[in-house]
Design a protein around this motif. Structure first.
Motif, PDB file in Angstrom:
ATOM      1  N   ASN A 193       0.628  -0.965  -0.124  1.00 25.29           N
ATOM      2  CA  ASN A 193       0.241   0.152  -0.254  1.00 25.29           C
ATOM      3  C   ASN A 193       0.881   1.297   0.074  1.00 25.29           C
ATOM      4  O   ASN A 193       1.938   0.912   0.740  1.00 25.29           O
ATOM      5  CB  ASN A 193      -0.683   0.239   1.162  1.00 25.29           C
ATOM      6  CG  ASN A 193      -2.056   0.671   1.231  1.00 25.29           C
ATOM      7  OD1 ASN A 193      -1.142   2.287   0.840  1.00 25.29           O
ATOM      8  ND2 ASN A 193      -3.235   1.181   1.499  1.00 25.29           N
ATOM      9  N   HIS A 194       0.824   2.200  -1.341  1.00 22.97           N
ATOM     10  CA  HIS A 194       1.634   3.428  -1.697  1.00 22.97           C
ATOM     11  C   HIS A 194       1.719   4.105  -0.089  1.00 22.97           C
ATOM     12  O   HIS A 194       2.801   4.677   0.344  1.00 22.97           O
ATOM     13  CB  HIS A 194       1.250   4.346  -2.128  1.00 22.97           C
ATOM     14  CG  HIS A 194       1.837   5.193  -2.816  1.00 22.97           C
ATOM     15  ND1 HIS A 194       2.781   5.006  -3.259  1.00 22.97           N
ATOM     16  CD2 HIS A 194       1.115   6.878  -1.801  1.00 22.97           C
ATOM     17  CE1 HIS A 194       3.140   7.159  -3.496  1.00 22.97           C
ATOM     18  NE2 HIS A 194       1.730   7.553  -2.453  1.00 22.97           N
ATOM     19  N   LEU A 195       0.446   3.949   1.130  1.00 25.13           N
ATOM     20  CA  LEU A 195       0.295   5.369   2.760  1.00 25.13           C
ATOM     21  C   LEU A 195       0.487   4.569   3.113  1.00 25.13           C
ATOM     22  O   LEU A 195       1.744   5.262   4.379  1.00 25.13           O
ATOM     23  CB  LEU A 195      -1.004   5.365   2.577  1.00 25.13           C
ATOM     24  CG  LEU A 195      -1.596   5.278   1.468  1.00 25.13           C
ATOM     25  CD1 LEU A 195      -3.645   5.702   1.729  1.00 25.13           C
ATOM     26  CD2 LEU A 195      -1.365   7.682   1.324  1.00 25.13           C
ATOM     27  N   GLY A 232       4.131   2.705   2.426  1.00 26.17           N
ATOM     28  CA  GLY A 232       5.758   2.874   2.331  1.00 26.17           C
ATOM     29  C   GLY A 232       5.768   4.646   2.832  1.00 26.17           C
ATOM     30  O   GLY A 232       6.428   4.879   3.957  1.00 26.17           O
ATOM     31  N   HIS A 233       5.095   5.120   2.750  1.00 25.05           N
ATOM     32  CA  HIS A 233       4.776   6.952   3.465  1.00 25.05           C
ATOM     33  C   HIS A 233       4.847   6.645   5.007  1.00 25.05           C
ATOM     34  O   HIS A 233       5.986   6.853   5.930  1.00 25.05           O
ATOM     35  CB  HIS A 233       3.542   8.006   3.217  1.00 25.05           C
ATOM     36  CG  HIS A 233       4.014   8.747   1.692  1.00 25.05           C
ATOM     37  ND1 HIS A 233       5.195   9.694   1.216  1.00 25.05           N
ATOM     38  CD2 HIS A 233       2.915   8.382   1.020  1.00 25.05           C
ATOM     39  CE1 HIS A 233       4.755   9.531   0.302  1.00 25.05           C
ATOM     40  NE2 HIS A 233       3.962   9.152  -0.120  1.00 25.05           N
ATOM     41  N   ALA A 234       4.274   5.688   5.804  1.00 25.15           N
ATOM     42  CA  ALA A 234       3.748   5.174   6.662  1.00 25.15           C
ATOM     43  C   ALA A 234       4.525   4.981   7.608  1.00 25.15           C
ATOM     44  O   ALA A 234       5.183   5.056   8.874  1.00 25.15           O
ATOM     45  CB  ALA A 234       2.489   4.971   7.446  1.00 25.15           C
ATOM     46  N   GLY A 286      -2.101  15.505  -1.697  1.00 29.10           N
ATOM     47  CA  GLY A 286      -3.013  14.857  -2.236  1.00 29.10           C
ATOM     48  C   GLY A 286      -3.175  14.071  -1.209  1.00 29.10           C
ATOM     49  O   GLY A 286      -4.760  14.033  -0.843  1.00 29.10           O
ATOM     50  N   HIS A 287      -3.084  14.149   0.087  1.00 29.67           N
ATOM     51  CA  HIS A 287      -3.577  14.083   1.578  1.00 29.67           C
ATOM     52  C   HIS A 287      -2.917  14.309   2.444  1.00 29.67           C
ATOM     53  O   HIS A 287      -1.340  15.240   2.669  1.00 29.67           O
ATOM     54  CB  HIS A 287      -3.349  12.086   1.716  1.00 29.67           C
ATOM     55  CG  HIS A 287      -1.567  11.600   1.184  1.00 29.67           C
ATOM     56  ND1 HIS A 287      -1.525  10.591   1.226  1.00 29.67           N
ATOM     57  CD2 HIS A 287      -0.873  12.408   0.673  1.00 29.67           C
ATOM     58  CE1 HIS A 287      -0.663  10.448   0.474  1.00 29.67           C
ATOM     59  NE2 HIS A 287       0.468  11.466   0.885  1.00 29.67           N
ATOM     60  N   CYS A 288      -3.806  13.860   3.805  1.00 32.08           N
ATOM     61  CA  CYS A 288      -3.383  15.286   4.384  1.00 32.08           C
ATOM     62  C   CYS A 288      -4.498  14.495   6.158  1.00 32.08           C
ATOM     63  O   CYS A 288      -5.384  13.767   6.423  1.00 32.08           O
ATOM     64  CB  CYS A 288      -4.396  16.600   4.818  1.00 32.08           C
ATOM     65  SG  CYS A 288      -3.749  17.245   6.069  1.00 32.08           S
ATOM     66  N   THR A 292       9.146  12.738  -0.107  1.00 31.28           N
ATOM     67  CA  THR A 292       7.870  12.844  -1.703  1.00 31.28           C
ATOM     68  C   THR A 292       7.960  11.179  -2.210  1.00 31.28           C
ATOM     69  O   THR A 292       8.155  10.337  -1.787  1.00 31.28           O
ATOM     70  CB  THR A 292       8.428  13.470  -2.715  1.00 31.28           C
ATOM     71  OG1 THR A 292       9.691  13.368  -2.584  1.00 31.28           O
ATOM     72  CG2 THR A 292       8.605  15.460  -1.505  1.00 31.28           C
ATOM     73  N   ASP A 293       6.884  11.026  -3.122  1.00 28.70           N
ATOM     74  CA  ASP A 293       7.193   9.680  -3.378  1.00 28.70           C
ATOM     75  C   ASP A 293       8.332   9.758  -4.465  1.00 28.70           C
ATOM     76  O   ASP A 293       9.229   9.656  -4.543  1.00 28.70           O
ATOM     77  CB  ASP A 293       6.013  10.066  -4.729  1.00 28.70           C
ATOM     78  CG  ASP A 293       4.850  10.388  -4.057  1.00 28.70           C
ATOM     79  OD1 ASP A 293       4.366   9.837  -3.184  1.00 28.70           O
ATOM     80  OD2 ASP A 293       3.605  10.105  -5.122  1.00 28.70           O
ATOM     81  N   ASN A 294       8.706   8.012  -3.463  1.00 32.05           N
ATOM     82  CA  ASN A 294       9.429   7.300  -3.793  1.00 32.05           C
ATOM     83  C   ASN A 294       9.670   5.639  -3.807  1.00 32.05           C
ATOM     84  O   ASN A 294       8.343   5.448  -2.851  1.00 32.05           O
ATOM     85  CB  ASN A 294      11.199   7.677  -3.593  1.00 32.05           C
ATOM     86  CG  ASN A 294      10.650   7.727  -1.988  1.00 32.05           C
ATOM     87  OD1 ASN A 294      11.404   6.184  -1.249  1.00 32.05           O
ATOM     88  ND2 ASN A 294       9.988   8.368  -0.415  1.00 32.05           N
ATOM     89  N   LYS A 334      -3.000  12.675  -6.669  1.00 29.29           N
ATOM     90  CA  LYS A 334      -1.708  12.265  -6.313  1.00 29.29           C
ATOM     91  C   LYS A 334      -1.536  11.575  -4.625  1.00 29.29           C
ATOM     92  O   LYS A 334      -2.398  12.346  -4.119  1.00 29.29           O
ATOM     93  CB  LYS A 334      -0.228  13.928  -5.902  1.00 29.29           C
ATOM     94  CG  LYS A 334       0.728  13.163  -5.608  1.00 29.29           C
ATOM     95  CD  LYS A 334       1.266  13.525  -6.447  1.00 29.29           C
ATOM     96  CE  LYS A 334       3.119  13.526  -6.509  1.00 29.29           C
ATOM     97  NZ  LYS A 334       3.765  14.495  -6.979  1.00 29.29           N
ATOM     98  N   ALA A 335      -1.707  10.585  -4.392  1.00 28.81           N
ATOM     99  CA  ALA A 335      -1.482   9.972  -3.031  1.00 28.81           C
ATOM    100  C   ALA A 335      -0.130  10.147  -2.472  1.00 28.81           C
ATOM    101  O   ALA A 335       0.763   9.981  -2.766  1.00 28.81           O
ATOM    102  CB  ALA A 335      -1.994   8.491  -2.784  1.00 28.81           C
TER     103      ALA A 335
HETATM  104 ZN    ZN Z   1       2.553   9.499  -1.966  1.00 34.05          ZN
END
Ligand code: ZN
Ligand code: KG4
Length: 362
Positions: free
Chosen positions: A114-116, A118-120, A141-143, A313-315, A361-362
């Motif tokens: 899950n992309h989120l 990844g951020h988390a 894209g998100h908050c 940022t996205d990576n 964008k997520a």
């Molecule tokens: Zn993202």
């Protein structure tokens, strides 16, 4: 364990090689990101069909580049991790298909991420942060506020009910005739501005909880601009523009810092511990916001983590790392490889608008 990660859920094509050492620490051996900003610029937003095609063209080149920079070959990987949602479905499918091909050819296990997530999980990769911790995810894209309790345990404590803050920065830049992306432009202008000149609203501060709203702020800013323009016979003086930027930025700062304080209270009540505070997403680049969050964490004797911007940022490094965490937790499921446009991290709490994510964008 060494994992190859692939990311293609929005407008960045990325591949990375990440290793978890015997001590549990992470090392990013290579992280390659090919952005598509120039491709979409003439259209004023991400065009899904163009994005998907560009991902399909660039993914294998990114993989080659990442492996070359890491000085490793595909058979030296232990697994492949790929973003399988949420995001623009064409791009997600390009990534999953590429990863499936690589896995079939090499015999390596494949993990859908899950992309989120990844951020988390990024603060664990960059700063070896222990669970539980509170993450403020703020991008174009998100908050949302996420309580991270384990590799697959995410609790959404609140989020935006309309725009994301990055989106608000971008719209503010448009309203004031500044270039895109708006965040850095507004922040630069704000340096010469007085944040107290325009009393902009602090949306939802009067309501309990840690949900946020940014669309009213943008409308108030537009009204303030119109008034200045009318008073000045049709022009917007440079000092007024700087003051508008500073006032807007301070409003975003005040709201985010106050809601983060409440989210920390909530996280503390849930866990019975004193969770660290982490921030991620493009808006985390904002110095005023970082400063405010840092002071908040210090006032509460909490650890504060703000990963380097390339990992905010996205990576694909964050995807490889989330894959490593998932494998470590024994949480790999074949169904996670199904490409999904929507995939809320917290499956229990009902999603707000777009599950705290708005726009492509997520
Ligand atoms: Zn993202
Ligand atoms: O995470 P990101 O690269 O992409 C996603 O949206 O996922 O975030 C981009 C957003 C843009 O809206 C941009 O204006 C904002 O982050 N941003 C900033 C700053 N740098 C980038 N916002 C405020 N201050 C900044 N210094």
């Amino acid at each position: 364990m060494t994992v190859l990660g692939l990311e293609s859920s929005c407008d960045d094509t990325a591949a990375a090689v990440v290793r978890r050492g015997a001590d549990g620490g992470a090392r990013v051996l290579a992280s390659v990101v090919h952005g598509q900003a120039a491709l979409h610029a003439p259209f004023g937003g991400v065009v899904p069909e163009l994005a998907a095609r560009a991902h399909a063209e660039k993914l294998d080149l990114c993989v080659e580049e990442a492996l070359a920079r890491a000085g490793l070959a595909l058979p030296q990987m232990d697994a492949i991790a790929v973003t399988s949602g949420p995001g623009l479905i064409g791009g997600v499918m390009s990534g999953v298909m590429c990863a499936r091909g690589l896995a079939a050819g090499s015999g390596l296990p494949l993990v859908g991420v899950n992309h989120l997530a990844g951020h988390a999980l990024t603060p664990r990769m960059t700063d070896a942060l222990d669970y539980p911790y509170l993450l403020l995810l703020v991008s174009g894209g998100h908050c949302q506020f996420l309580l991270i309790e384990g590799a697959t345990q995410f609790r959404r404590l609140g989020g935006t009910i309309d725009d994301a803050p990055g989106e608000a920065f971008d719209k503010t830049a448009r309203i004031l005739g500044l270039p895109q992306p708006g965040g850095p432009a507004v922040e630069a202008e704000a340096r010469a501005g007085r944040p107290e000149r325009f009393p902009l609203p602090r949306p939802l501060l009067d309501r309990p909880g840690c949900d946020l709203s940014f669309s009213g702020l943008k409308t108030a800013l537009m009204r303030a601009r119109d008034q200045v323009v009318a008073e000045n016979g049709g022009g917007l003086p440079l000092q007024a523009r700087a003051d508008l930027c500073a006032s807007f930025q301070m409003a975003v700062h005040d709201v985010l810092v106050e809601k983060t304080a409440r989210a920390l209270d909530l996280a503390e009540a849930i866990t019975g511990a004193a969770p660290a505070l982490a921030v991620a997403g493009g808006v985390a680049a904002n110095g005023t916001l970082r400063g405010g969050l840092k002071r908040l964490a210090a006032a509460r004797s909490r650890t504060f983590v703000a990963p380097a911007l390339e990992y905010c940022t996205d990576n694909a490094a964050m995807i490889a790392w989330a894959g490593i965490e998932k494998i470590g937790a024994g949480a790999v499921a074949p169904s996670d490889l199904t490409p999904r446009p929507r995939w809320p991290l917290d499956q229990i709490r009902p999603a707000l608008l777009g599950s705290g994510k708005k726009g492509a964008k997520a």
